[in-house]
Motif scaffolding. Structure first.
Motif, PDB file in Angstrom:
ATOM      1  N   SER A  55       0.847  -1.194   0.000  1.00 19.00           N
ATOM      2  CA  SER A  55       0.000   0.000   0.000  1.00 19.00           C
ATOM      3  C   SER A  55       0.877   1.236   0.000  1.00 19.00           C
ATOM      4  N   THR A  56       0.468   2.241  -0.732  1.00 16.70           N
ATOM      5  CA  THR A  56       1.093   3.564  -0.608  1.00 16.70           C
ATOM      6  C   THR A  56       0.086   4.538  -0.015  1.00 16.70           C
ATOM      7  N   THR A  58      -3.129   4.291   1.306  1.00 12.11           N
ATOM      8  CA  THR A  58      -3.830   4.019   2.566  1.00 12.11           C
ATOM      9  C   THR A  58      -2.860   4.071   3.736  1.00 12.11           C
ATOM     10  N   ALA A 256      -6.701   4.322  -7.425  1.00 14.22           N
ATOM     11  CA  ALA A 256      -5.245   4.239  -7.619  1.00 14.22           C
ATOM     12  C   ALA A 256      -4.655   3.146  -6.709  1.00 14.22           C
TER      13      ALA A 256
HETATM   14  N1   CP Z   1      -6.322   3.191  -3.080  1.00 12.75           N
HETATM   15  C1   CP Z   1      -5.496   2.421  -2.322  1.00 12.75           C
HETATM   16  O1   CP Z   1      -5.924   1.670  -1.447  1.00 12.75           O
HETATM   17  O2   CP Z   1      -4.176   2.578  -2.622  1.00 12.75           O
HETATM   18  P1   CP Z   1      -2.995   1.786  -1.882  1.00 12.75           P
HETATM   19  O3   CP Z   1      -3.128   0.327  -2.241  1.00 12.75           O
HETATM   20  O4   CP Z   1      -1.739   2.416  -2.383  1.00 12.75           O
HETATM   21  O5   CP Z   1      -3.206   1.977  -0.401  1.00 12.75           O
END
Ligand code: CP
Length: 299
Positions: A55-56, A58, A256
């Motif tokens: 994850s980035t 969240t 995203a």
């Molecule tokens: N939209 C979202 O959950 O992005 P991440 O997977 O980067 O957290």
């Protein structure tokens, strides 16, 4: 999507399915207050992000929200943690509870993983479970729509792309329908499910208020896609030509990360109709609202 949800006595935010529409609006309204500059501090509080999946947005927007609220975020590195020695999710969470944290954010591959955590008393914030739910993503999506249109009733949204593998599609559709929105799905039949009425993309771009694109989740596919990326883009991608046929006030959203050149043309990601980066910005305020309400005993 019917899930066996048993978390109603647990604290924090695990799913929006157990919150009423007014309760959901309370969170969005508080996030809007934060965005307008209202502030509150929780000195001495500590929280940890447990991410069992990459994850980035969240992970780091929860961390940013904690810092904005004066909460100290603890870093957790899955690769160097005792999870690698076989420690279970329950035992890891129970450990952080014993260490004295005031909240735990969890992303996990397992649907409704929190059913294993029913005896945990510290608030838990779901950063995404399997293909079920991503409640703070749904909230930030709703906040973005609310800022744009001022209401939800009667809005038409198409969830476009890899529906069956998407926790965002499943979580968003459930709440959007409850708020009076008309939910459609589009994209390849291979990825379709019963989340909404099917509409071909070329019809959707002309009729929808919101085109909510979804990432093609290659990492969740058991079988390779039966079309090339170029063919996917031509048939199901949001191209500039399709954007030109959208309604004047319609907007483009995407949780995203985006696959440029697959579900979205690179130039469309930052076009005038795109709200993708606004969604990310709103994510910090939504997470500030959720953490605040939990620390105040309201979640
Ligand atoms: N939209 C979202 O959950 O992005 P991440 O997977 O980067 O957290």
């Amino acid at each position: 999507m019917q899930k066996n949800i048993e978390e109603v006595l647990m604290r924090g935010l695990l799913t929006l399915r157990t919150l009423s529409s007014p309760e959901i609006m309370d969170i969005i309204e508080l996030a809007i207050r934060f965005k307008k500059g209202w502030s509150i501090n929780f000195p001495g509080k500590k929280m940890v992000n447990l991410f069992y999946e990459n994850s980035t947005r969240t992970q780091y927007s929860f961390q940013m929200a904690m810092i904005n609220l004066g909460i100290t975020p603890l870093s957790f590195n899955l690769a160097s943690s005792s999870v690698q020695k076989g420690e279970t999710l329950y035992d890891t969470v129970r450990t952080f509870e014993a260490l004295g944290v005031d909240g735990i954010v969890i992303r996990h591959t397992k649907d409704v993983y929190y059913n294993d955590l029913k005896t945990i008393k510290v608030p838990i914030f779901n950063g995404g479970d399997g293909t079920s739910d991503h409640p703070t993503q749904t909230l930030l999506d709703l906040m973005t729509i609310y800022e744009e249109f001022g209401a939800f009733e009667g809005l038409r949204v198409a969830l476009v792309g890899d529906i069956s593998h998407s926790r965002v599609a499943h979580g968003n559709a459930e709440v959007m329908k409850r708020l009076g929105m008309k939910v459609f799905v589009s994209g390849p039949e291979q990825f379709s499910d019963k989340t909404g009425e099917y509409i071909p993309l070329d019809e959707a771009v002309e009729k929808m208020d919101i085109i909510n694109l979804l990432r093609v989740q290659f990492e969740r596919h058991e079988q390779a896609m039966n079309i090339t990326k170029e063919e996917y883009h031509r048939r199901y991608g949001l191209t500039s030509e399709r954007v030109a046929r959208m309604k004047k006030n319609a907007i483009i959203m995407h949780p995203a990360p985006i696959n440029r050149g697959i579900e979205i043309a690179s130039e469309v990601a930052e076009c005038e109709k795109s709200r993708i980066y606004k969604q990310m910005e709103n994510g910090v305020y939504i997470r500030m609202a959720v953490l605040t309400m939990a620390l105040e005993g309201k979640l």
